[in-house]
Design a protein around this motif. Structure first.
Motif, PDB file in Angstrom:
ATOM      1  N   LEU A 278      43.800  15.114  -9.480  1.00 44.46           N
ATOM      2  CA  LEU A 278      45.094  15.280 -10.308  1.00 44.46           C
ATOM      3  C   LEU A 278      44.370  15.337 -11.677  1.00 44.46           C
ATOM      4  CD1 LEU A 278      47.689  12.513  -9.266  1.00 44.46           C
ATOM      5  CD2 LEU A 278      47.165  14.789  -8.343  1.00 44.46           C
ATOM      6  N   GLU A 279      44.900  16.726 -12.481  1.00 45.30           N
ATOM      7  CA  GLU A 279      44.681  16.906 -13.654  1.00 45.30           C
ATOM      8  C   GLU A 279      44.669  15.733 -14.506  1.00 45.30           C
ATOM      9  OE1 GLU A 279      46.203  20.421 -15.481  1.00 45.30           O
ATOM     10  OE2 GLU A 279      46.121  21.269 -13.616  1.00 45.30           O
ATOM     11  N   ASN A 280      45.655  14.882 -14.425  1.00 45.75           N
ATOM     12  CA  ASN A 280      46.009  13.718 -15.326  1.00 45.75           C
ATOM     13  C   ASN A 280      45.105  12.536 -15.348  1.00 45.75           C
ATOM     14  OD1 ASN A 280      47.990  15.469 -16.685  1.00 45.75           O
ATOM     15  ND2 ASN A 280      49.319  14.728 -15.066  1.00 45.75           N
ATOM     16  N   ALA A 281      44.371  12.652 -14.029  1.00 46.37           N
ATOM     17  CA  ALA A 281      43.359  11.598 -13.716  1.00 46.37           C
ATOM     18  C   ALA A 281      42.026  11.763 -14.074  1.00 46.37           C
ATOM     19  CB  ALA A 281      43.672  10.902 -12.361  1.00 46.37           C
ATOM     20  N   ILE A 282      41.744  12.830 -14.472  1.00 46.33           N
ATOM     21  CA  ILE A 282      40.344  13.333 -14.522  1.00 46.33           C
ATOM     22  C   ILE A 282      39.829  12.676 -15.966  1.00 46.33           C
ATOM     23  CG2 ILE A 282      38.594  15.112 -14.866  1.00 46.33           C
ATOM     24  CD1 ILE A 282      40.397  17.012 -13.343  1.00 46.33           C
ATOM     25  N   ARG A 283      38.679  11.897 -16.004  1.00 47.18           N
ATOM     26  CA  ARG A 283      38.074  11.481 -17.239  1.00 47.18           C
ATOM     27  C   ARG A 283      36.659  12.107 -17.277  1.00 47.18           C
ATOM     28  NH1 ARG A 283      42.418  10.878 -17.522  1.00 47.18           N
ATOM     29  NH2 ARG A 283      43.661   9.053 -17.964  1.00 47.18           N
ATOM     30  N   MET A 284      36.209  12.072 -18.483  1.00 48.12           N
ATOM     31  CA  MET A 284      34.768  12.655 -18.609  1.00 48.12           C
ATOM     32  C   MET A 284      34.103  11.841 -19.438  1.00 48.12           C
ATOM     33  SD  MET A 284      33.782  15.237 -16.821  1.00 48.12           S
ATOM     34  CE  MET A 284      34.548  16.240 -15.531  1.00 48.12           C
ATOM     35  N   PRO A 285      33.699  10.457 -19.102  1.00 47.90           N
ATOM     36  CA  PRO A 285      32.932   9.614 -20.182  1.00 47.90           C
ATOM     37  C   PRO A 285      31.736  10.318 -20.604  1.00 47.90           C
ATOM     38  CG  PRO A 285      33.541   8.450 -18.206  1.00 47.90           C
ATOM     39  CD  PRO A 285      34.217   9.788 -17.921  1.00 47.90           C
ATOM     40  N   SER A 286      30.989  10.874 -19.716  1.00 48.49           N
ATOM     41  CA  SER A 286      29.699  11.559 -20.285  1.00 48.49           C
ATOM     42  C   SER A 286      30.076  12.576 -21.251  1.00 48.49           C
ATOM     43  CB  SER A 286      28.888  12.252 -18.876  1.00 48.49           C
ATOM     44  OG  SER A 286      29.751  13.230 -18.546  1.00 48.49           O
ATOM     45  N   GLU A 287      31.106  13.281 -21.520  1.00 54.46           N
ATOM     46  CA  GLU A 287      31.309  14.055 -22.596  1.00 54.46           C
ATOM     47  C   GLU A 287      31.559  13.565 -24.056  1.00 54.46           C
ATOM     48  OE1 GLU A 287      31.668  17.704 -22.168  1.00 54.46           O
ATOM     49  OE2 GLU A 287      30.581  17.117 -20.359  1.00 54.46           O
ATOM     50  N   SER A 288      31.642  12.184 -23.993  1.00 56.80           N
ATOM     51  CA  SER A 288      31.887  11.257 -25.199  1.00 56.80           C
ATOM     52  C   SER A 288      30.792  11.429 -26.243  1.00 56.80           C
ATOM     53  CB  SER A 288      32.288   9.963 -24.898  1.00 56.80           C
ATOM     54  OG  SER A 288      31.578   9.160 -25.864  1.00 56.80           O
ATOM     55  N   LYS A 289      31.165  11.846 -27.555  1.00 56.90           N
ATOM     56  CA  LYS A 289      29.964  11.595 -28.318  1.00 56.90           C
ATOM     57  C   LYS A 289      29.232  10.554 -28.599  1.00 56.90           C
ATOM     58  CE  LYS A 289      31.789  15.623 -31.227  1.00 56.90           C
ATOM     59  NZ  LYS A 289      32.940  15.475 -31.968  1.00 56.90           N
ATOM     60  N   ALA A 290      29.870   9.490 -28.588  1.00 52.84           N
ATOM     61  CA  ALA A 290      29.160   8.021 -28.451  1.00 52.84           C
ATOM     62  C   ALA A 290      28.314   7.997 -27.405  1.00 52.84           C
ATOM     63  CB  ALA A 290      30.327   7.045 -28.540  1.00 52.84           C
ATOM     64  N   ASN A 291      28.377   8.485 -26.068  1.00 55.81           N
ATOM     65  CA  ASN A 291      27.604   8.381 -25.297  1.00 55.81           C
ATOM     66  C   ASN A 291      26.573   9.187 -25.183  1.00 55.81           C
ATOM     67  OD1 ASN A 291      28.430   6.565 -23.371  1.00 55.81           O
ATOM     68  ND2 ASN A 291      29.812   8.074 -22.162  1.00 55.81           N
ATOM     69  N   LYS A 292      26.665  10.591 -25.866  1.00 53.90           N
ATOM     70  CA  LYS A 292      25.481  11.508 -26.160  1.00 53.90           C
ATOM     71  C   LYS A 292      24.751  10.891 -27.124  1.00 53.90           C
ATOM     72  CE  LYS A 292      27.681  15.608 -23.977  1.00 53.90           C
ATOM     73  NZ  LYS A 292      28.510  16.832 -24.508  1.00 53.90           N
ATOM     74  N   LYS A 293      25.263  10.492 -28.275  1.00 50.60           N
ATOM     75  CA  LYS A 293      24.279   9.859 -29.323  1.00 50.60           C
ATOM     76  C   LYS A 293      23.363   8.821 -28.709  1.00 50.60           C
ATOM     77  CE  LYS A 293      26.776  10.813 -33.570  1.00 50.60           C
ATOM     78  NZ  LYS A 293      27.820  10.656 -34.292  1.00 50.60           N
ATOM     79  N   GLY A 294      23.968   7.908 -28.054  1.00 49.44           N
ATOM     80  CA  GLY A 294      23.221   6.758 -27.372  1.00 49.44           C
ATOM     81  C   GLY A 294      21.835   7.657 -26.660  1.00 49.44           C
ATOM     82  N   GLU A 295      22.310   8.588 -25.853  1.00 50.39           N
ATOM     83  CA  GLU A 295      21.023   9.208 -25.008  1.00 50.39           C
ATOM     84  C   GLU A 295      20.252   9.954 -25.998  1.00 50.39           C
ATOM     85  OE1 GLU A 295      22.664  11.926 -22.568  1.00 50.39           O
ATOM     86  OE2 GLU A 295      23.930  10.737 -21.455  1.00 50.39           O
ATOM     87  N   ASP A 296      20.419  10.514 -27.028  1.00 45.26           N
ATOM     88  CA  ASP A 296      19.363  11.043 -28.174  1.00 45.26           C
ATOM     89  C   ASP A 296      18.546   9.860 -28.661  1.00 45.26           C
ATOM     90  OD1 ASP A 296      21.831  13.143 -29.515  1.00 45.26           O
ATOM     91  OD2 ASP A 296      20.398  13.294 -27.674  1.00 45.26           O
ATOM     92  N   LYS A 297      19.084   8.740 -28.947  1.00 46.27           N
ATOM     93  CA  LYS A 297      18.129   7.696 -29.678  1.00 46.27           C
ATOM     94  C   LYS A 297      17.352   7.123 -28.626  1.00 46.27           C
ATOM     95  CE  LYS A 297      21.407   6.458 -33.553  1.00 46.27           C
ATOM     96  NZ  LYS A 297      22.381   5.802 -33.773  1.00 46.27           N
TER      97      LYS A 297
END
Lengths: 298, 61
Positions: A278-297
């Motif tokens: 369901l479109e309304n159930a899809i979540r993309m935590p990996s797309e969150s900016k906070a998540n990505k910044k964490g990876e960079d550091k």
């Protein structure tokens, strides 16, 4: 007859065909045969006319005619409300309800498809008027392919691994693998559940999927689809016999407990795998900016 | 406030262990208790849950 007659006719026909192509009655049996279909084909025809007429209007420098499209937009929002209301009313009488998330998904699809019809008719008429009918036919085919792509969303088998597990009781607690489903008190009910029930474990393939399959609406959709396709051992007044899905909080796996009338393991796996995401159930935590910044550091 | 869940009835063999608001059905044997629970489940449209061997409750979900 004038220079616009054939292009308009062409656009309307192409648009209505596009709506017909998108209107499939499958295992969901919705829209229902004939009556439900007539409503949507008529609306598709209106949508096609609106999309088509916009082109000559612009060519005649009648730019205000485009405001017609805003009327169309509110009209089709109404379609969405209509679908939502009907399905919500009917849901109360389902043995295993669809759930609001599924209903909303269906309603949005109905609205969206009318806009696709407008778009298709618009392109078809435009190409006809600018070039000729052959270009218009090619453009319509391209639109058709795009629509097909829009139509088919992901299914569950792309997101999870599905494994069959036997049900078991620990005291009064019903378990699928190590996931607790519910407490069943009566030994007679326990026997029925052991006889008719089936258990499946859905293991998410990545972190994003965890939150998607944890969504209660998505879970209800799985139960509904499985019950529609496999039958359900249940009646009103037997609330203990209810298909349920519970989650393993440690690793995000979900335990599916269903009561099918057709106990075919492979078929059940295929059916669960074919449940739409369901479109309304899809979540993309990996797309969150906070998540990505964490990876960079890190 | 809307009540989401409620205990509709308690069926037990051991009266000393319970007290309170819901109707209590006292039974003498395990079989009797199961029978009463099965009937109540159908009548009340609730699910009978076992808290222990001697204590069943009917819960409306």
């Amino acid at each position: 007859m004038n220079e616009y007659t054939y292009p308009i006719l062409f656009g309307v026909v192409i648009g209505t065909i596009a709506r017909l192509v998108m209107l499939r009655t499958d295992y969901r049996q919705y829209p229902t045969y004939l009556h439900g279909k007539v409503i949507h084909i008529s609306l598709g025809f209106i949508a096609a006319s609106l999309g088509t007429v916009a082109v000559p209007a612009i060519m005649e420098k009648e730019f205000t005619a485009v405001t017609f499209l805003t009327i169309a937009a509110s009209q089709f929002r109404e379609v969405r409300n209509m679908e939502r209301n009907t399905l919500t009313e009917l849901d109360a009488y389902e043995l295993v309800p669809r759930g609001n998330t599924y209903i909303e998904g269906i309603a949005v699809a109905f609205e969206g498809r009318n806009y696709l019809v407008i778009f298709t008719s618009f392109i078809a008429t435009l190409t006809y008027l600018v070039w000729n009918i052959w270009f218009a036919i090619i453009a319509s085919l391209v639109c058709y392919l795009i629509i097909r792509k829009f139509m088919s969303g992901a299914t569950l088998k792309e997101l999870v691994d599905i494994a069959h597990h036997e049900l078991h009781f620990e005291g009064a607690g019903l378990y699928v693998d190590n996931i607790y489903i519910m407490n069943i008190g009566l030994p007679k009910r326990q026997e029925e559940i052991m006889k008719y029930g089936m258990g499946f474990i859905l293991t998410p393939k990545n972190f994003n999927v965890r939150s998607t399959i944890a969504n209660l609406g998505q879970r209800q959709a799985i139960l509904h689809d499985a019950s529609v396709s496999l039958g359900v051992f249940r009646d009103s007044g037997t609330p203990a016999l209810v298909p349920l899905i519970k989650r393993d909080l440690d690793d995000g796996r979900i335990g599916v407990f269903i009561l099918p009338q057709d106990k075919d393991i492979d078929k059940a796996k295929r059916i669960i795998g074919a449940v739409p995401v369901l479109e309304n159930a899809i979540r993309m935590p990996s797309e969150s900016k906070a998540n990505k910044k964490g990876e960079d550091k890190g | 406030m809307k009540m989401e869940k409620a205990i509709l009835a308690v069926i037990t063999l051991n009266k000393e262990k319970i007290d309170g608001g819901a109707p209590i059905f006292l039974c003498d044997t395990q079989e009797e208790m199961e029978k009463v629970a099965a009937n109540l489940e159908a009548i009340l449209d609730g699910i009978s849950h076992a808290l222990s061997d001697q204590l069943y409750i009917i819960v409306k979900h």
